[in-house]
Design a protein around this motif. Structure first.
Motif, mmCIF file in Angstrom:
data_model
loop_
_atom_site.group_PDB
_atom_site.id
_atom_site.type_symbol
_atom_site.label_atom_id
_atom_site.label_comp_id
_atom_site.label_asym_id
_atom_site.label_seq_id
_atom_site.Cartn_x
_atom_site.Cartn_y
_atom_site.Cartn_z
ATOM 1 N N ASN A 90 24.661 -37.125 48.595
ATOM 2 C CA ASN A 90 23.759 -35.789 48.486
ATOM 3 C C ASN A 90 22.465 -36.123 48.254
ATOM 4 O OD1 ASN A 90 25.861 -32.904 47.748
ATOM 5 N ND2 ASN A 90 25.322 -33.709 49.600
ATOM 6 N N PRO A 91 22.054 -36.805 47.406
ATOM 7 C CA PRO A 91 20.516 -36.961 46.815
ATOM 8 C C PRO A 91 19.887 -37.924 48.144
ATOM 9 C CG PRO A 91 22.002 -37.280 45.081
ATOM 10 C CD PRO A 91 22.816 -37.329 46.250
ATOM 11 N N MET A 92 20.495 -38.857 48.782
ATOM 12 C CA MET A 92 19.833 -39.458 49.834
ATOM 13 C C MET A 92 19.471 -38.557 50.922
ATOM 14 S SD MET A 92 20.550 -40.626 53.040
ATOM 15 C CE MET A 92 22.387 -40.975 53.230
ATOM 16 N N ALA A 93 20.095 -37.861 51.428
ATOM 17 C CA ALA A 93 19.837 -36.867 52.481
ATOM 18 C C ALA A 93 18.653 -35.903 51.861
ATOM 19 C CB ALA A 93 21.143 -36.042 52.868
ATOM 20 N N LEU A 94 18.307 -35.524 51.007
ATOM 21 C CA LEU A 94 17.350 -34.788 50.327
ATOM 22 C C LEU A 94 16.312 -35.316 49.346
ATOM 23 C CD1 LEU A 94 20.135 -32.072 49.294
ATOM 24 C CD2 LEU A 94 18.982 -32.144 51.329
ATOM 25 N N GLN A 95 16.087 -36.602 49.568
ATOM 26 C CA GLN A 95 15.366 -37.120 48.773
ATOM 27 C C GLN A 95 13.695 -36.403 48.571
ATOM 28 O OE1 GLN A 95 14.590 -41.254 49.751
ATOM 29 N NE2 GLN A 95 13.217 -41.758 47.984
ATOM 30 N N SER A 96 12.931 -36.333 49.842
ATOM 31 C CA SER A 96 11.869 -35.734 49.880
ATOM 32 C C SER A 96 11.612 -34.240 49.313
ATOM 33 C CB SER A 96 11.345 -35.661 51.348
ATOM 34 O OG SER A 96 11.371 -36.759 52.150
ATOM 35 N N THR A 97 12.771 -33.553 49.337
ATOM 36 C CA THR A 97 12.827 -32.139 48.700
ATOM 37 C C THR A 97 13.020 -32.428 47.263
ATOM 38 O OG1 THR A 97 13.809 -31.442 50.934
ATOM 39 C CG2 THR A 97 14.181 -29.926 49.033
ATOM 40 N N ILE A 98 14.015 -33.134 46.843
ATOM 41 C CA ILE A 98 14.063 -33.315 45.477
ATOM 42 C C ILE A 98 13.002 -33.972 44.526
ATOM 43 C CG2 ILE A 98 15.474 -34.982 43.874
ATOM 44 C CD1 ILE A 98 17.851 -34.716 45.670
ATOM 45 N N GLN A 99 12.407 -35.028 45.572
ATOM 46 C CA GLN A 99 11.134 -35.630 44.713
ATOM 47 C C GLN A 99 9.918 -34.414 44.634
ATOM 48 O OE1 GLN A 99 11.468 -39.791 46.991
ATOM 49 N NE2 GLN A 99 10.312 -39.882 44.982
ATOM 50 N N MET A 148 28.518 -37.482 57.450
ATOM 51 C CA MET A 148 28.592 -36.010 57.768
ATOM 52 C C MET A 148 27.363 -35.397 56.648
ATOM 53 S SD MET A 148 31.560 -33.181 56.867
ATOM 54 C CE MET A 148 31.269 -31.466 56.750
ATOM 55 N N ASN A 149 27.326 -36.099 55.322
ATOM 56 C CA ASN A 149 26.241 -35.351 54.192
ATOM 57 C C ASN A 149 25.012 -35.688 54.864
ATOM 58 O OD1 ASN A 149 25.024 -34.987 51.734
ATOM 59 N ND2 ASN A 149 24.567 -37.081 52.137
ATOM 60 N N SER A 150 24.837 -36.986 55.568
ATOM 61 C CA SER A 150 23.321 -37.182 56.132
ATOM 62 C C SER A 150 23.033 -36.283 57.258
ATOM 63 C CB SER A 150 23.546 -38.591 56.626
ATOM 64 O OG SER A 150 22.098 -39.043 57.027
#
Length: 505
Positions: A43-52, A167-169
């Motif tokens: 989950n975090p990998m697919a949303l890295q820019s948003t999380i950071q 699927m997550n990606s």
């Protein structure tokens, strides 16, 4: 006629489920048991820019979401199958899959509140349940397929859940773009984890029913049961030596066992004792066995550890990498990053089938490290001002790397250790792998942060990822040198990885 039909139906009802088509239903449930695990893990990998951006995290802090997952699993393999043995595989599946739900729930809360500490706690809990659930899944499938095809079953259990990562990606960036809330995107991951939990419940029910029917079947078919027990003894020895080999005939099995010169001096009683000590997929470390692990094992384990470190930590930052380096959006980068997962899931079973036929595993291991070098060199040297298709080529080769890793490197472990030490060998390998997965994200994040400012004093994320790629290329080359040493060590020594010979009985 009716009486005869009733008699057949009565017989079928008493058939153990693992001797019917339900065997494949159980395999499907076992694969989907870890589907949610793979989805939520990435989950975090697919949303890295948003999380950071939303949580104001640098790369080291972001990568800690993955390091904290692996940290407790540096210790857990020392206990390995002990808990599973004590409480049973069915209860283990229920407990560990429930821990996944708890961990992902805490991550969801962290996403809604934008609390970094809460997310770290959730990822740590999730990691504790995930690794243990993997061991429980392998254990229950080894029991269901103990009469044959265990290699195929374990191979599918390893590769199919990777589709959850794909699927997550693909899906998570789309959900985030449409709803704009991290908590909601993580909540979708929680629903998929709950779906996998439901698959676990169904598998538990089938396993319980199968156990009851098996007891009835043993009582009504004592002679056939004795014949199958003999077959299972042969199958178990083969499983300990060739975990990834696909279904073969009974005569093929007797001819494909590894020729270990050290075993030739052992008598039949010792062979039987060794077969009884084979550990069925549960990674329990016995410290007393460590002194019996030779150089081939330690070199091979280092190669496996570095190979996983070249695959997982890179993809953990892959979404942001393809945004900065190749100009993709978060959503389109997510689509692109499905390539290695899907490709590996499709190719791994075929690589596993043919790897034994080539009978030169040491050379194939060297080839694997060469492909890693080429892959990370391409990721370093290829550059596009705008999103371009050529950037997908290294992802295809990365999928090949993981296929070789799953079907050649991991199955080589049983070939370099005695059957009685397989549990210790895999348990110790798990410690080494999780140590690498805990440290490498922090190392790569530190490299990125230390080169984030260019010579002009400006913020330059592109330069940070370039130096990160230099690091991956360097590790790939080091891994190649170790693989060459393994080839020479094996060629001039026991040749356990160089050939498979028939073993006289």
């Amino acid at each position: 006629m009716l009486q005869e039909k009733d008699s057949k139906q009565s017989y079928l009802i008493k058939q153990p489920l693992q001797k019917t088509w339900v065997l494949w239903l159980a395999l499907g449930l076992a694969c989907f048991l870890l589907f949610g695990d793979a989805y939520a893990f990435d989950n975090p990998m697919a949303l890295q820019s948003t999380i950071q951006s939303e949580m104001n995290l640098n790369n080291v802090q972001f990568n800690m979401l993955y390091s904290i997952y692996s940290a407790p699993n540096i210790i857990l393999p020392f206990f390995g199958g002990i808990l599973i043995d004590k409480i049973g595989v069915r209860i283990s599946i229920l407990i560990f899959s429930s821990i996944l739900i708890l961990g992902q729930t805490v991550v969801v809360i962290g996403g809604y509140t934008l609390s970094y500490g809460t997310m770290l706690a959730g990822r740590c809990i999730f990691g504790i349940g995930s690794e243990s659930l993997n061991a429980a899944q392998a254990a229950i499938m080894s029991q269901w397929f103990q009469g044959g095809q265990v290699s195929l079953a374990l191979g599918l259990c390893l590769s199919i859940p990777k589709l959850g990562s794909a699927m997550n990606s693909l899906v998570s960036p789309i959900i985030q773009a449409n709803h704009g809330d991290l908590g909601f995107t993580f909540l979708i991951g929680l629903f998929i984890v709950i779906f996998s939990w439901g698959c676990g419940l169904a598998l538990i029910y089938l396993d319980k029913k199968n156990e009851e029917l098996m007891e009835i079947w043993k009582q009504t078919n004592p002679e056939q049961e004795k014949r199958e027990e003999k077959k299972e003894e042969l199958m178990q020895q083969e499983m300990s030596l060739q975990i990834k080999k696909s279904e073969t005939t009974e005569s093929d099995r007797s001819e494909s066992l590894l020729n270990d010169d050290d075993d030739d001096d052992e008598n039949d009683d010792e062979d039987e004792e060794e077969q009884e000590n084979v550990h069925e997929a549960k990674e329990e470390i016995k410290l007393s066995d460590l002194k019996n692990l030779d150089g081939s094992y330690w070199i091979l384990s280092c190669i496996i550890m570095l190979s996983e470190a070249l695959f997982v930590p890179f993809l953990d930052n892959g979404n942001a990498f393809f945004q900065i380096k190749f100009g993709f959006s978060q959503q389109s980068a997510g689509v692109l990053l499905t390539i290695p997962y899907v490709f590996a899931a499709c190719v791994t079973p075929f690589v596993g089938i043919y790897s034994d036929k080539i009978r030169q595993r040491s050379l194939l291991i060297v080839l694997t490290t060469v492909i890693f070098i080429v892959t990370h060199l391409c990721l370093l040297l290829i550059y596009c001002d705008i999103a371009c298709g050529v950037s997908a080529l290294p992802l295809l080769s990365l999928g090949i790397c993981y296929s070789f890793y799953s079907a050649i490197l991991i199955p080589s472990i049983p070939l370099v250790v005695k059957a009685s030490m397989i549990g210790t060998a895999f348990g110790l390998l798990g410690v080494m792998q999780n140590t690498a997965l805990a440290l490498f994200p922090l190392i790569t994040g530190s490299i990125y942060n230390s080169h984030l400012i260019n010579e002009q004093g400006e913020l330059d994320p592109f330069q940070g990822y370039v130096y990160q790629s230099y690091f991956f290329v360097g590790v790939s080359c080091f891994n190649f040198v170790i693989a060459i040493s393994l080839y020479l060590f094996d060629k001039n020594g026991s040749k356990k990885l160089s050939r498979l010979k028939s073993k006289s009985k």
